[in-house]
Design an enzyme around this catalytic site. Structure first.
Site, PDB file in Angstrom:
ATOM      1  N   GLU A 303       0.820  -1.217   0.000  1.00 25.79           N
ATOM      2  CA  GLU A 303       0.000   0.000   0.000  1.00 25.79           C
ATOM      3  C   GLU A 303       0.852   1.265   0.000  1.00 25.79           C
ATOM      4  O   GLU A 303       0.536   2.230  -0.690  1.00 25.79           O
ATOM      5  CB  GLU A 303      -0.949  -0.011   1.200  1.00 25.79           C
ATOM      6  CG  GLU A 303      -1.956  -1.145   1.198  1.00 25.79           C
ATOM      7  CD  GLU A 303      -2.788  -1.209  -0.073  1.00 25.79           C
ATOM      8  OE1 GLU A 303      -3.057  -0.160  -0.682  1.00 25.79           O
ATOM      9  OE2 GLU A 303      -3.151  -2.331  -0.472  1.00 25.79           O
ATOM     10  N   ASP A 315      -1.330  -1.794 -10.105  1.00 17.70           N
ATOM     11  CA  ASP A 315      -1.662  -3.200  -9.872  1.00 17.70           C
ATOM     12  C   ASP A 315      -1.852  -3.875 -11.226  1.00 17.70           C
ATOM     13  O   ASP A 315      -2.973  -4.053 -11.695  1.00 17.70           O
ATOM     14  CB  ASP A 315      -2.938  -3.334  -9.029  1.00 17.70           C
ATOM     15  CG  ASP A 315      -2.726  -2.945  -7.586  1.00 17.70           C
ATOM     16  OD1 ASP A 315      -1.705  -3.363  -7.008  1.00 17.70           O
ATOM     17  OD2 ASP A 315      -3.576  -2.229  -7.026  1.00 17.70           O
TER      18      ASP A 315
END
Length: 352
Positions: A303, A315
């Site tokens: 994160e 991602d």
């Protein structure tokens, strides 16, 4: 219309029809769905919401499975649109998630000839503050399309939709509490037990980040560990990864971080990349081990890497298998993929 002109017209029409048929045949042959974007109007004032319609169709002769994460099925949870204004890239302002491996409920099945349509409020997820000519295209970063055998086929993409949009104030998101003092942690809706878990996870993240940073400073070639997660050694790519871990390490040691525990979704965690250093923990995080593969400490590395002021990772893929394959096939994406950073830091199983 004389016969000669009529004959030319007929031939031209047949050629167009053949080209369209051939294009559809190619789409059917390679298993590609047709993705199209549209809007009700070509120009938008500052007072009008910009609503984009995305239609995903299956022109093949068999069923296809589409991973919901890379569709607008539950709103945008990834920057699946590529947006620019007057030739300049437009920032994605939505959330990005760390997820577990997908299950059956995470897919949409399209039978042959079926389609699904979604409406995307563009201003909810992208910065529309500038006035100008916007180009919008569907461009999911990760493989989102799977055949009947479960094999990933390709990503989803579309041609560009062009709109004239008048700039407007960004959509106001709920304001999180003020960040804690530098190096401290604050908590929102976290129980005493959760706070203790997060304090331990932050310590674990510090150890992972400092260890990865120190390791990268020692090497100057493609070690087994480096190549596993970031691909064949290249000095320019190596420098990017090394800079990322310097920033990740610095942030975990020195930044004030706010942890929010309200999320009930079946994910590990999420952040808004343009809102450092607020991290939202979800259901799967609390089930994860403190350290090791897909751990609580590793999730915090993942994160932290997403924040624009840290490493601005994306991602592209999830999971160790996907991350290893990405390092082999596309090192340029691997060095910008959050899970590759997490697994490199966790180093489990340990590689030299």
């Amino acid at each position: 219309m004389n016969r000669k002109i009529f004959g030319i017209f007929v031939i031209f029409t047949l050629i167009i029809a053949l080209l369209i048929t051939a294009g559809e045949a190619r789409a059917s042959a390679n298993g590609s769905p047709l993705v199209s974007l549209s809007a009700d109007q070509a120009k938008y004032s500052a007072a009008q919401d910009v609503l984009i319609t995305a239609t995903i169709s299956n022109p093949t002769g068999h069923s296809l499975r589409i991973l919901k994460w890379f569709t607008p099925a539950d709103g945008l949870e990834e920057p699946i649109l590529k947006v620019s204004v007057n030739g300049r890239s437009v920032s994605y302002t939505g959330a990005v998630y760390k997820r577990p491996a997908p299950t059956g409920s995470d897919y949409i099945t399209l039978k042959s000839g079926e389609s699904v349509t979604f409406t995307i409020p563009l201003g909810e997820y992208y910065d529309l503050s500038a006035t100008g000519r916007y180009e919008i295209a569907y461009a999911a970063a990760s493989p989102a399309l799977f055949n009947e055998k479960g094999k990933a086929v390709e990503t989803l993409s579309s041609s560009k939709l062009v709109l004239e949009i008048k700039g407007r104030s960004p959509k106001v998101k709920p304001t999180p509490p003020p960040p804690p003092p530098d190096g401290g942690s604050s908590f929102t809706s976290c129980s005493v037990t959760q706070q203790a878990i997060l304090n331990n996870a932050r310590e674990g993240a510090i150890q992972y980040a400092s260890g990865a940073d120190a390791y990268l400073q020692r090497i100057n070639s493609g070690t087994e560990r480096y190549v596993e997660w970031f691909g064949v050694f290249d000095s320019s790519r190596y420098n990017i990864v090394a800079d990322h871990f310097v920033a990740i390490d610095d942030a975990w040691v020195n930044a004030g971080v706010n942890f929010d525990c309200k999320c009930k979704q079946p994910y590990y965690a999420y952040v808004y990349p343009d809102k450092p250093y607020y991290i939202y923990l979800c259901k799967v995080f609390w089930q994860a081990p403190l350290t090791g593969t897909d751990s609580q400490a590793g999730t915090l590395i993942h994160e932290m890497s997403h924040f624009n002021v840290v490493a601005q990772t994306d991602d592209y893929v999830y999971g160790q298998t996907g991350a290893i394959n990405l390092a082999i096939t596309n090192p340029a994406q691997a060095i910008m993929n959050a899970d590759n950073h997490e697994y490199f830091a966790e180093n489990n199983p340990a590689l030299p």
